[in-house]
Design a protein around this motif. Sequence first.
Motif, PDB file in Angstrom:
ATOM      1  N   LYS A 179       8.179   6.873 -12.119  1.00  0.00           N
ATOM      2  CA  LYS A 179       8.436   6.470 -10.720  1.00  0.00           C
ATOM      3  C   LYS A 179       8.142   7.612  -9.733  1.00  0.00           C
ATOM      4  CE  LYS A 179      11.594   2.642 -11.525  1.00  0.00           C
ATOM      5  NZ  LYS A 179      10.860   1.519 -10.931  1.00  0.00           N
ATOM      6  N   CYS A 180       7.810   8.786 -10.275  1.00  0.00           N
ATOM      7  CA  CYS A 180       7.335   9.937  -9.485  1.00  0.00           C
ATOM      8  C   CYS A 180       8.261  10.412  -8.360  1.00  0.00           C
ATOM      9  CB  CYS A 180       5.947   9.647  -8.908  1.00  0.00           C
ATOM     10  SG  CYS A 180       4.765   9.159 -10.151  1.00  0.00           S
ATOM     11  N   PRO A 181       9.586  10.457  -8.585  1.00  0.00           N
ATOM     12  CA  PRO A 181      10.452  10.993  -7.526  1.00  0.00           C
ATOM     13  C   PRO A 181      10.167  12.467  -7.244  1.00  0.00           C
ATOM     14  CG  PRO A 181      11.697  10.712  -9.567  1.00  0.00           C
ATOM     15  CD  PRO A 181      10.354  10.069  -9.779  1.00  0.00           C
ATOM     16  N   ASP A 182       9.647  13.174  -8.264  1.00  0.00           N
ATOM     17  CA  ASP A 182       9.316  14.599  -8.090  1.00  0.00           C
ATOM     18  C   ASP A 182       8.192  14.791  -7.078  1.00  0.00           C
ATOM     19  OD1 ASP A 182       7.826  13.206 -10.052  1.00  0.00           O
ATOM     20  OD2 ASP A 182       7.246  15.042 -11.074  1.00  0.00           O
ATOM     21  N   LEU A 183       7.226  13.858  -7.062  1.00  0.00           N
ATOM     22  CA  LEU A 183       6.124  13.925  -6.095  1.00  0.00           C
ATOM     23  C   LEU A 183       6.666  13.763  -4.672  1.00  0.00           C
ATOM     24  CD1 LEU A 183       2.924  14.044  -6.214  1.00  0.00           C
ATOM     25  CD2 LEU A 183       3.016  11.587  -5.770  1.00  0.00           C
ATOM     26  N   PHE A 214      11.194   3.653   3.457  1.00  0.00           N
ATOM     27  CA  PHE A 214      11.448   3.422   2.034  1.00  0.00           C
ATOM     28  C   PHE A 214      10.171   3.850   1.314  1.00  0.00           C
ATOM     29  CE2 PHE A 214      11.118   0.926  -1.806  1.00  0.00           C
ATOM     30  CZ  PHE A 214      12.419   0.815  -2.272  1.00  0.00           C
ATOM     31  N   VAL A 215      10.292   4.776   0.353  1.00  0.00           N
ATOM     32  CA  VAL A 215       9.095   5.259  -0.345  1.00  0.00           C
ATOM     33  C   VAL A 215       9.195   4.973  -1.840  1.00  0.00           C
ATOM     34  CG1 VAL A 215       7.597   7.236  -0.830  1.00  0.00           C
ATOM     35  CG2 VAL A 215       8.765   7.086   1.373  1.00  0.00           C
ATOM     36  N   LEU A 216       8.151   4.342  -2.380  1.00  0.00           N
ATOM     37  CA  LEU A 216       8.074   4.069  -3.814  1.00  0.00           C
ATOM     38  C   LEU A 216       6.767   4.675  -4.343  1.00  0.00           C
ATOM     39  CD1 LEU A 216       9.666   2.768  -6.069  1.00  0.00           C
ATOM     40  CD2 LEU A 216       8.532   0.617  -5.600  1.00  0.00           C
ATOM     41  N   PRO A 217       6.848   5.903  -4.910  1.00  0.00           N
ATOM     42  CA  PRO A 217       5.637   6.615  -5.321  1.00  0.00           C
ATOM     43  C   PRO A 217       5.184   6.348  -6.755  1.00  0.00           C
ATOM     44  CG  PRO A 217       7.534   8.112  -5.296  1.00  0.00           C
ATOM     45  CD  PRO A 217       8.045   6.741  -4.963  1.00  0.00           C
ATOM     46  N   LEU A 220       2.047  -5.270  -0.220  1.00  0.00           N
ATOM     47  CA  LEU A 220       1.936  -4.610   1.084  1.00  0.00           C
ATOM     48  C   LEU A 220       0.602  -4.836   1.791  1.00  0.00           C
ATOM     49  CD1 LEU A 220       3.691  -1.203   0.323  1.00  0.00           C
ATOM     50  CD2 LEU A 220       4.674  -3.271   1.304  1.00  0.00           C
ATOM     51  N   ASN A 221      -0.330  -5.568   1.147  1.00  0.00           N
ATOM     52  CA  ASN A 221      -1.612  -5.872   1.794  1.00  0.00           C
ATOM     53  C   ASN A 221      -1.397  -6.534   3.140  1.00  0.00           C
ATOM     54  OD1 ASN A 221      -3.394  -4.838   0.040  1.00  0.00           O
ATOM     55  ND2 ASN A 221      -3.790  -6.732  -1.079  1.00  0.00           N
ATOM     56  N   GLU A 222      -2.453  -6.608   3.921  1.00  0.00           N
ATOM     57  CA  GLU A 222      -2.444  -7.313   5.202  1.00  0.00           C
ATOM     58  C   GLU A 222      -1.404  -6.763   6.161  1.00  0.00           C
ATOM     59  OE1 GLU A 222      -2.265 -11.509   4.234  1.00  0.00           O
ATOM     60  OE2 GLU A 222      -3.693 -11.154   2.607  1.00  0.00           O
ATOM     61  N   GLY A 223      -1.295  -5.435   6.176  1.00  0.00           N
ATOM     62  CA  GLY A 223      -0.463  -4.798   7.182  1.00  0.00           C
ATOM     63  C   GLY A 223       1.037  -4.923   6.995  1.00  0.00           C
ATOM     64  N   ARG A 224       1.475  -5.085   5.722  1.00  0.00           N
ATOM     65  CA  ARG A 224       2.924  -5.198   5.489  1.00  0.00           C
ATOM     66  C   ARG A 224       3.561  -3.858   5.119  1.00  0.00           C
ATOM     67  NH1 ARG A 224       1.079 -10.332   3.261  1.00  0.00           N
ATOM     68  NH2 ARG A 224       0.828  -9.371   1.215  1.00  0.00           N
ATOM     69  N   GLY A 225       2.734  -2.822   5.002  1.00  0.00           N
ATOM     70  CA  GLY A 225       3.250  -1.509   4.654  1.00  0.00           C
ATOM     71  C   GLY A 225       2.107  -0.529   4.541  1.00  0.00           C
ATOM     72  N   LEU A 226       2.455   0.696   4.218  1.00  0.00           N
ATOM     73  CA  LEU A 226       1.481   1.772   4.149  1.00  0.00           C
ATOM     74  C   LEU A 226       1.316   2.184   2.682  1.00  0.00           C
ATOM     75  CD1 LEU A 226       0.053   3.294   6.439  1.00  0.00           C
ATOM     76  CD2 LEU A 226       1.921   4.945   6.424  1.00  0.00           C
ATOM     77  N   LEU A 227       0.080   2.431   2.264  1.00  0.00           N
ATOM     78  CA  LEU A 227      -0.182   2.849   0.884  1.00  0.00           C
ATOM     79  C   LEU A 227      -0.770   4.258   0.864  1.00  0.00           C
ATOM     80  CD1 LEU A 227      -1.862  -0.467  -0.314  1.00  0.00           C
ATOM     81  CD2 LEU A 227       0.358   0.365  -1.079  1.00  0.00           C
ATOM     82  N   PHE A 228      -0.448   5.009  -0.196  1.00  0.00           N
ATOM     83  CA  PHE A 228      -1.080   6.312  -0.398  1.00  0.00           C
ATOM     84  C   PHE A 228      -1.676   6.327  -1.803  1.00  0.00           C
ATOM     85  CE2 PHE A 228       2.943   7.058  -2.477  1.00  0.00           C
ATOM     86  CZ  PHE A 228       2.661   7.971  -3.478  1.00  0.00           C
ATOM     87  N   LYS A 229      -2.608   7.239  -2.034  1.00  0.00           N
ATOM     88  CA  LYS A 229      -3.282   7.327  -3.323  1.00  0.00           C
ATOM     89  C   LYS A 229      -2.285   7.801  -4.388  1.00  0.00           C
ATOM     90  CE  LYS A 229      -7.278   9.162  -2.815  1.00  0.00           C
ATOM     91  NZ  LYS A 229      -8.150  10.347  -2.659  1.00  0.00           N
ATOM     92  N   ALA A 230      -2.043   6.974  -5.396  1.00  0.00           N
ATOM     93  CA  ALA A 230      -1.057   7.276  -6.448  1.00  0.00           C
ATOM     94  C   ALA A 230      -1.283   8.668  -7.022  1.00  0.00           C
ATOM     95  CB  ALA A 230      -1.131   6.229  -7.555  1.00  0.00           C
ATOM     96  N   GLY A 231      -0.198   9.434  -7.111  1.00  0.00           N
ATOM     97  CA  GLY A 231      -0.258  10.754  -7.719  1.00  0.00           C
ATOM     98  C   GLY A 231      -0.841  11.845  -6.823  1.00  0.00           C
ATOM     99  N   ASP A 232      -1.239  11.500  -5.600  1.00  0.00           N
ATOM    100  CA  ASP A 232      -1.902  12.450  -4.706  1.00  0.00           C
ATOM    101  C   ASP A 232      -0.908  13.024  -3.690  1.00  0.00           C
ATOM    102  OD1 ASP A 232      -3.384  13.630  -2.573  1.00  0.00           O
ATOM    103  OD2 ASP A 232      -5.144  12.437  -3.106  1.00  0.00           O
ATOM    104  N   LEU A 233      -0.455  14.242  -3.948  1.00  0.00           N
ATOM    105  CA  LEU A 233       0.558  14.884  -3.107  1.00  0.00           C
ATOM    106  C   LEU A 233       0.102  15.012  -1.655  1.00  0.00           C
ATOM    107  CD1 LEU A 233       3.310  16.353  -2.836  1.00  0.00           C
ATOM    108  CD2 LEU A 233       2.125  18.464  -3.475  1.00  0.00           C
ATOM    109  N   ASP A 234      -1.144  15.461  -1.448  1.00  0.00           N
ATOM    110  CA  ASP A 234      -1.629  15.653  -0.075  1.00  0.00           C
ATOM    111  C   ASP A 234      -1.656  14.343   0.699  1.00  0.00           C
ATOM    112  OD1 ASP A 234      -1.913  18.378  -0.433  1.00  0.00           O
ATOM    113  OD2 ASP A 234      -3.998  18.215  -1.096  1.00  0.00           O
ATOM    114  N   ASP A 235      -2.102  13.272   0.027  1.00  0.00           N
ATOM    115  CA  ASP A 235      -2.161  11.973   0.705  1.00  0.00           C
ATOM    116  C   ASP A 235      -0.749  11.473   1.018  1.00  0.00           C
ATOM    117  OD1 ASP A 235      -3.681   9.908   1.880  1.00  0.00           O
ATOM    118  OD2 ASP A 235      -3.314   8.613   0.144  1.00  0.00           O
ATOM    119  N   LEU A 236       0.184  11.712   0.097  1.00  0.00           N
ATOM    120  CA  LEU A 236       1.576  11.315   0.326  1.00  0.00           C
ATOM    121  C   LEU A 236       2.143  12.055   1.543  1.00  0.00           C
ATOM    122  CD1 LEU A 236       4.166   9.808  -0.379  1.00  0.00           C
ATOM    123  CD2 LEU A 236       4.621  11.536  -2.143  1.00  0.00           C
ATOM    124  N   ILE A 237       1.892  13.357   1.628  1.00  0.00           N
ATOM    125  CA  ILE A 237       2.368  14.148   2.769  1.00  0.00           C
ATOM    126  C   ILE A 237       1.781  13.606   4.078  1.00  0.00           C
ATOM    127  CG2 ILE A 237       2.200  16.436   3.880  1.00  0.00           C
ATOM    128  CD1 ILE A 237       2.380  17.642   1.005  1.00  0.00           C
TER     129      ILE A 237
END
Length: 189
Positions: free
Chosen positions: A21-25, A87-90, A122-139
């Motif tokens: 679930k990547c809480p460390d990221l 709410f973040v789910l990485p 989350l498609n169609e503007g229901r939320g924001l996505l970041f590249k899985a496992g990518d710290l810089d993109d998450l930031i």
Amino acid sequence: TSLGLTQNRYIVFLGRLVPEKCPDLLLQAFQQLQPDGWKLVFVGGNSDTTSFTSSLSKMAAGNPNILFTGELRGSQLAEIVRGAGLFVLPSNLEGLPLAMLEAMQEGVPILASNILPHQQLLNEGRGLLFKAGDLDDLITKISWAIDHPDAMQVMANFAGDYVKLNHDWGSIALKTLRVYEQPFRLNSG
């Protein structure tokens, strides 16, 4: 809130504190970003991963803006989810993420990794996505979400409507009941 959190000024992670679930990221992203006036709240227990959980605590290194609540239930859980600014789910791995559905239903803005189950919700503007496992993109995405609360709230409202339409437990139960009430027929031929 009962945990001394300011409404809409904290990020919540809800789920078991396990590696997939990547809480460390998320923790790393939050510490690098250090958003002014924001806190990060981890809600959830560990399932036989005490070493992982203790490494998370070490990473947090007594940062007063990072809280570990353990498992919460009922009204206390609802209060924490409802009051979150994000709410973040990485996760790298999910089935149907019920915690995310819960947050969507409560109209909480969501940022999640771009794995398929998250994309579908989350498609169609229901939320924001970041590249899985990518710290810089998450930031980058956390920073954007914090800087654009109005845009995030519009997405959250779309998400809430979507859940009411497609994942409402009352209507799911009714549909299931209707299936059971159908006369049983064997396929002939």
